[in-house]
Design an enzyme around this catalytic site. Structure first.
Site, short mmCIF file in Angstrom:
data_model
loop_
_atom_site.label_atom_id
_atom_site.label_comp_id
_atom_site.label_asym_id
_atom_site.label_seq_id
_atom_site.Cartn_x
_atom_site.Cartn_y
_atom_site.Cartn_z
N SER A 49 3.28 -1.64 -3.70
CA SER A 49 3.47 -1.10 -5.14
C SER A 49 2.99 -2.00 -6.07
CB SER A 49 4.20 0.22 -5.09
OG SER A 49 5.41 -0.48 -5.62
N LYS B 42 9.10 -0.88 -10.94
CA LYS B 42 8.06 -0.04 -11.59
C LYS B 42 8.44 -0.60 -12.68
CE LYS B 42 6.57 2.36 -8.17
NZ LYS B 42 6.99 1.94 -6.92
#
Length: 140
Positions: free
Chosen positions: A61, A98
């Site tokens: 990701s 993230k």
């Protein structure tokens, strides 16, 4: 995305050879350009020994931010979370890495891969920022 954590244990600095002027990617330079200096990766990568830990990336990701499956992250818990920084977070009991986005509409955990959706953190979700990623160590 899953993360595997490793605590940093200081056992004294290990110095390894270092080419200060960089290594040319074109025509090789003569051997006499090598000065024989030494560097400690601990001193270069770790600013706060007691607040630093490592995490291994599991997933893709964050691939567009240069973080690939199996890479080792250097994470500093003493750094303040800020808009635009990449953070190791625990959201609802699950770890993830993230990019943070904070704006007037709230807090978002933003992946760096177009195949994934950003996550808007709601008031009823538990978000813990564990630390800020300072370096990515890659195997080539």
């Amino acid at each position: 995305m899953m993360l595997t954590f490793y605590k940093y244990e200081f056992n004294g600095f290990v110095k390894i050879p270092f080419v200060e002027n960089g290594i040319k990617a074109g025509f090789p330079s003569p051997a006499e350009d090598f000065q024989g200096k030494r560097i400690s990766l601990d001193k270069e990568l770790i600013k706060n020994e007691t607040a630093t830990f490592f995490a291994k990336v599991d997933g893709d990701s964050m691939q567009d931010a240069g973080m690939s499956d199996g890479d080792l992250l250097v994470v500093d818990r003493s750094l303040e979370p800020q808009n635009g920084k990449i953070a190791v977070c625990m959201l609802e009991g699950d770890f993830t890495v993230k990019r943070l986005r904070v704006d007037k509409d709230g807090v978002y955990l933003v992946p760096e891969n177009k195949s994934y959706q950003e996550i808007k953190v709601t008031e009823d979700q538990e978000l813990i920022i564990w630390g800020i990623v300072t370096y990515v160590i890659k195997k080539v």
